[in-house]
Write a protein that holds these residues in place. Structure first.
Motif, PDB file in Angstrom:
ATOM      1  N   TYR A  73      -4.276  -2.820   8.646  1.00  0.00           N
ATOM      2  CA  TYR A  73      -4.988  -1.610   9.056  1.00  0.00           C
ATOM      3  C   TYR A  73      -5.327  -1.684  10.535  1.00  0.00           C
ATOM      4  CZ  TYR A  73      -5.610  -0.382   4.142  1.00  0.00           C
ATOM      5  OH  TYR A  73      -5.402  -0.050   2.837  1.00  0.00           O
ATOM      6  N   LYS A  74      -5.463  -0.522  11.146  1.00  0.00           N
ATOM      7  CA  LYS A  74      -5.708  -0.440  12.582  1.00  0.00           C
ATOM      8  C   LYS A  74      -6.945  -1.219  13.025  1.00  0.00           C
ATOM      9  CE  LYS A  74      -7.476   3.084  15.321  1.00  0.00           C
ATOM     10  NZ  LYS A  74      -7.694   4.490  15.535  1.00  0.00           N
ATOM     11  N   ASN A  75      -8.029  -1.117  12.297  1.00  0.00           N
ATOM     12  CA  ASN A  75      -9.305  -1.687  12.742  1.00  0.00           C
ATOM     13  C   ASN A  75      -9.698  -2.970  12.018  1.00  0.00           C
ATOM     14  OD1 ASN A  75      -9.659   0.502  14.532  1.00  0.00           O
ATOM     15  ND2 ASN A  75     -10.360   1.755  12.816  1.00  0.00           N
ATOM     16  N   LEU A  76      -8.764  -3.581  11.302  1.00  0.00           N
ATOM     17  CA  LEU A  76      -9.087  -4.798  10.559  1.00  0.00           C
ATOM     18  C   LEU A  76      -8.155  -5.933  10.987  1.00  0.00           C
ATOM     19  CD1 LEU A  76      -9.626  -3.229   7.022  1.00  0.00           C
ATOM     20  CD2 LEU A  76     -11.369  -3.894   8.674  1.00  0.00           C
ATOM     21  N   PRO A  77      -8.680  -7.152  11.093  1.00  0.00           N
ATOM     22  CA  PRO A  77      -7.892  -8.264  11.650  1.00  0.00           C
ATOM     23  C   PRO A  77      -6.953  -8.953  10.659  1.00  0.00           C
ATOM     24  CG  PRO A  77     -10.103  -8.996  11.178  1.00  0.00           C
ATOM     25  CD  PRO A  77     -10.066  -7.522  10.869  1.00  0.00           C
ATOM     26  N   PHE A  78      -6.993  -8.604   9.392  1.00  0.00           N
ATOM     27  CA  PHE A  78      -6.196  -9.329   8.402  1.00  0.00           C
ATOM     28  C   PHE A  78      -5.096  -8.434   7.814  1.00  0.00           C
ATOM     29  CE2 PHE A  78      -9.982  -7.559   6.483  1.00  0.00           C
ATOM     30  CZ  PHE A  78      -9.472  -6.830   5.428  1.00  0.00           C
ATOM     31  N   GLU A  79      -4.096  -9.097   7.233  1.00  0.00           N
ATOM     32  CA  GLU A  79      -2.993  -8.390   6.585  1.00  0.00           C
ATOM     33  C   GLU A  79      -3.280  -8.220   5.102  1.00  0.00           C
ATOM     34  OE1 GLU A  79       0.496 -10.739   7.434  1.00  0.00           O
ATOM     35  OE2 GLU A  79       0.904  -9.554   9.223  1.00  0.00           O
ATOM     36  N   THR A  80      -2.712  -7.180   4.539  1.00  0.00           N
ATOM     37  CA  THR A  80      -2.828  -6.892   3.118  1.00  0.00           C
ATOM     38  C   THR A  80      -1.423  -6.817   2.533  1.00  0.00           C
ATOM     39  OG1 THR A  80      -4.841  -5.614   3.481  1.00  0.00           O
ATOM     40  CG2 THR A  80      -3.663  -5.201   1.427  1.00  0.00           C
ATOM     41  N   THR A  81      -1.252  -7.380   1.348  1.00  0.00           N
ATOM     42  CA  THR A  81       0.032  -7.280   0.655  1.00  0.00           C
ATOM     43  C   THR A  81      -0.165  -6.410  -0.576  1.00  0.00           C
ATOM     44  OG1 THR A  81       0.711  -9.470   1.390  1.00  0.00           O
ATOM     45  CG2 THR A  81       1.878  -8.552  -0.496  1.00  0.00           C
ATOM     46  N   GLU A  82       0.749  -5.483  -0.735  1.00  0.00           N
ATOM     47  CA  GLU A  82       0.722  -4.563  -1.877  1.00  0.00           C
ATOM     48  C   GLU A  82       2.082  -4.638  -2.551  1.00  0.00           C
ATOM     49  OE1 GLU A  82       0.984   0.147  -1.774  1.00  0.00           O
ATOM     50  OE2 GLU A  82      -0.988  -0.574  -1.182  1.00  0.00           O
ATOM     51  N   SER A  83       2.103  -4.710  -3.871  1.00  0.00           N
ATOM     52  CA  SER A  83       3.372  -4.749  -4.601  1.00  0.00           C
ATOM     53  C   SER A  83       3.224  -3.960  -5.889  1.00  0.00           C
ATOM     54  CB  SER A  83       3.770  -6.189  -4.897  1.00  0.00           C
ATOM     55  OG  SER A  83       5.072  -6.230  -5.432  1.00  0.00           O
ATOM     56  N   THR A  84       4.097  -2.996  -6.078  1.00  0.00           N
ATOM     57  CA  THR A  84       4.063  -2.130  -7.253  1.00  0.00           C
ATOM     58  C   THR A  84       5.449  -2.072  -7.865  1.00  0.00           C
ATOM     59  OG1 THR A  84       2.361  -0.776  -6.200  1.00  0.00           O
ATOM     60  CG2 THR A  84       3.492   0.191  -8.081  1.00  0.00           C
ATOM     61  N   LEU A  85       5.529  -2.267  -9.175  1.00  0.00           N
ATOM     62  CA  LEU A  85       6.808  -2.183  -9.883  1.00  0.00           C
ATOM     63  C   LEU A  85       7.147  -0.716 -10.140  1.00  0.00           C
ATOM     64  CD1 LEU A  85       9.216  -3.435 -11.405  1.00  0.00           C
ATOM     65  CD2 LEU A  85       7.737  -3.529 -13.432  1.00  0.00           C
ATOM     66  N   HIS A  86       8.329  -0.311  -9.707  1.00  0.00           N
ATOM     67  CA  HIS A  86       8.827   1.047  -9.938  1.00  0.00           C
ATOM     68  C   HIS A  86      10.048   0.986 -10.849  1.00  0.00           C
ATOM     69  CE1 HIS A  86       6.761   3.212  -6.524  1.00  0.00           C
ATOM     70  NE2 HIS A  86       6.545   1.949  -6.201  1.00  0.00           N
ATOM     71  N   GLU A  87      10.134   1.945 -11.740  1.00  0.00           N
ATOM     72  CA  GLU A  87      11.348   2.156 -12.528  1.00  0.00           C
ATOM     73  C   GLU A  87      11.862   3.523 -12.108  1.00  0.00           C
ATOM     74  OE1 GLU A  87      10.514   1.501 -16.663  1.00  0.00           O
ATOM     75  OE2 GLU A  87       9.965  -0.589 -16.301  1.00  0.00           O
ATOM     76  N   ILE A  88      12.948   3.522 -11.362  1.00  0.00           N
ATOM     77  CA  ILE A  88      13.452   4.734 -10.730  1.00  0.00           C
ATOM     78  C   ILE A  88      14.794   5.123 -11.351  1.00  0.00           C
ATOM     79  CG2 ILE A  88      14.185   5.790  -8.556  1.00  0.00           C
ATOM     80  CD1 ILE A  88      12.304   3.846  -7.110  1.00  0.00           C
ATOM     81  N   THR A  89      14.903   6.393 -11.707  1.00  0.00           N
ATOM     82  CA  THR A  89      16.156   6.959 -12.192  1.00  0.00           C
ATOM     83  C   THR A  89      16.739   7.815 -11.082  1.00  0.00           C
ATOM     84  OG1 THR A  89      15.235   7.044 -14.438  1.00  0.00           O
ATOM     85  CG2 THR A  89      17.214   8.361 -14.018  1.00  0.00           C
ATOM     86  N   LEU A  90      18.017   7.610 -10.803  1.00  0.00           N
ATOM     87  CA  LEU A  90      18.693   8.360  -9.746  1.00  0.00           C
ATOM     88  C   LEU A  90      19.965   9.008 -10.282  1.00  0.00           C
ATOM     89  CD1 LEU A  90      17.887   5.276  -8.369  1.00  0.00           C
ATOM     90  CD2 LEU A  90      18.148   6.724  -6.390  1.00  0.00           C
ATOM     91  N   ARG A  91      20.414  10.026  -9.562  1.00  0.00           N
ATOM     92  CA  ARG A  91      21.681  10.684  -9.882  1.00  0.00           C
ATOM     93  C   ARG A  91      22.472  10.843  -8.590  1.00  0.00           C
ATOM     94  NH1 ARG A  91      20.519  15.833 -12.497  1.00  0.00           N
ATOM     95  NH2 ARG A  91      19.905  14.455 -14.189  1.00  0.00           N
ATOM     96  N   LYS A  92      23.760  10.553  -8.678  1.00  0.00           N
ATOM     97  CA  LYS A  92      24.624  10.698  -7.512  1.00  0.00           C
ATOM     98  C   LYS A  92      25.053  12.156  -7.383  1.00  0.00           C
ATOM     99  CE  LYS A  92      28.507   8.480  -5.208  1.00  0.00           C
ATOM    100  NZ  LYS A  92      29.561   7.470  -5.366  1.00  0.00           N
ATOM    101  N   VAL A  93      24.799  12.719  -6.212  1.00  0.00           N
ATOM    102  CA  VAL A  93      25.190  14.090  -5.916  1.00  0.00           C
ATOM    103  C   VAL A  93      26.039  14.040  -4.653  1.00  0.00           C
ATOM    104  CG1 VAL A  93      24.365  16.407  -5.370  1.00  0.00           C
ATOM    105  CG2 VAL A  93      23.038  14.966  -6.935  1.00  0.00           C
ATOM    106  N   GLY A  94      27.315  14.326  -4.806  1.00  0.00           N
ATOM    107  CA  GLY A  94      28.222  14.156  -3.676  1.00  0.00           C
ATOM    108  C   GLY A  94      28.311  12.683  -3.340  1.00  0.00           C
ATOM    109  N   SER A  95      27.953  12.339  -2.115  1.00  0.00           N
ATOM    110  CA  SER A  95      28.002  10.926  -1.723  1.00  0.00           C
ATOM    111  C   SER A  95      26.610  10.294  -1.627  1.00  0.00           C
ATOM    112  CB  SER A  95      28.709  10.793  -0.372  1.00  0.00           C
ATOM    113  OG  SER A  95      27.998  11.503   0.617  1.00  0.00           O
ATOM    114  N   SER A  96      25.567  11.057  -1.984  1.00  0.00           N
ATOM    115  CA  SER A  96      24.210  10.501  -1.879  1.00  0.00           C
ATOM    116  C   SER A  96      23.539  10.398  -3.247  1.00  0.00           C
ATOM    117  CB  SER A  96      23.362  11.350  -0.924  1.00  0.00           C
ATOM    118  OG  SER A  96      23.233  12.660  -1.427  1.00  0.00           O
TER     119      SER A  96
END
Length: 172
Positions: free
Chosen positions: A129-152
């Motif tokens: 954070y801008k005004n804090l001297p220490f680092e924070t670690t955040e980790s969240t498990l995502h289950e993502i479904t995707l579909r290919k449309v064209g080349s993306s």
């Protein structure tokens, strides 16, 4: 005589079948490697947009990551926009923009079936954070479904649990 003809035909046909099978698998393997790279890139950019929002305390557009024509995808996009708006507003009230961040997505599993993919990935980020001297670690498990449309690849659904998306547990 029939056995001899069969063996000769088999001897001529088998190498062709093996070569075609190898070429087919190689092409499929190359397609999967390219698709996996594209999926990882899409998801990494999607996660980075969240931390960009938290750095600037503005809502960074995520519309290009979703398939607007699909009702499930549109609903998932709206949900994510709402979550991000809450995160931005909370940090604005406390003057807590992220000063710098290092995104390290950990892809646990990518399953591609035709034009669809399911991905299990940890959105892991180390930030300060801008005004804090220490680092924070955040980790969240995502289950993502995707579909290919064209080349993306477009996100259809992003399921995850965190303190905003889940009600607090009440203990008695």
């Amino acid at each position: 005589m029939k056995k001899l003809k069969f063996i000769i035909v088999l001897a001529l046909v088998m190498p062709a079948v093996v070569i075609l099978a190898m070429l087919g698998n190689n092409t499929l393997g190359q397609a999967n490697v390219a698709d996996e790279a594209a999926i990882k890139s899409t998801i990494t950019k999607y996660f980075a947009s969240k931390y960009e929002s938290l750095s600037t305390l503005t809502e960074v557009s995520i519309d290009n990551f979703f398939l607007r024509e699909d009702p499930v995808s549109a609903k998932s996009a709206q949900f994510e926009k709402d979550v991000r708006r809450i995160l931005v507003e909370w940090r604005k009230l406390r003057d807590l923009p992220i000063e710098k961040f290092s995104l390290k997505p950990n892809f646990e599993e990518i399953k591609i079936s035709g034009n669809n993919a399911k991905v299990r990935v940890f959105d892991t980020c180390i930030y300060q954070y801008k005004n804090l001297p220490f680092e924070t670690t955040e980790s969240t498990l995502h289950e993502i479904t995707l579909r290919k449309v064209g080349s993306s690849w477009k996100i259809i659904n992003d399921f995850y649990e965190d303190s905003i998306t889940q009600p607090e547990s009440v203990t008695g």
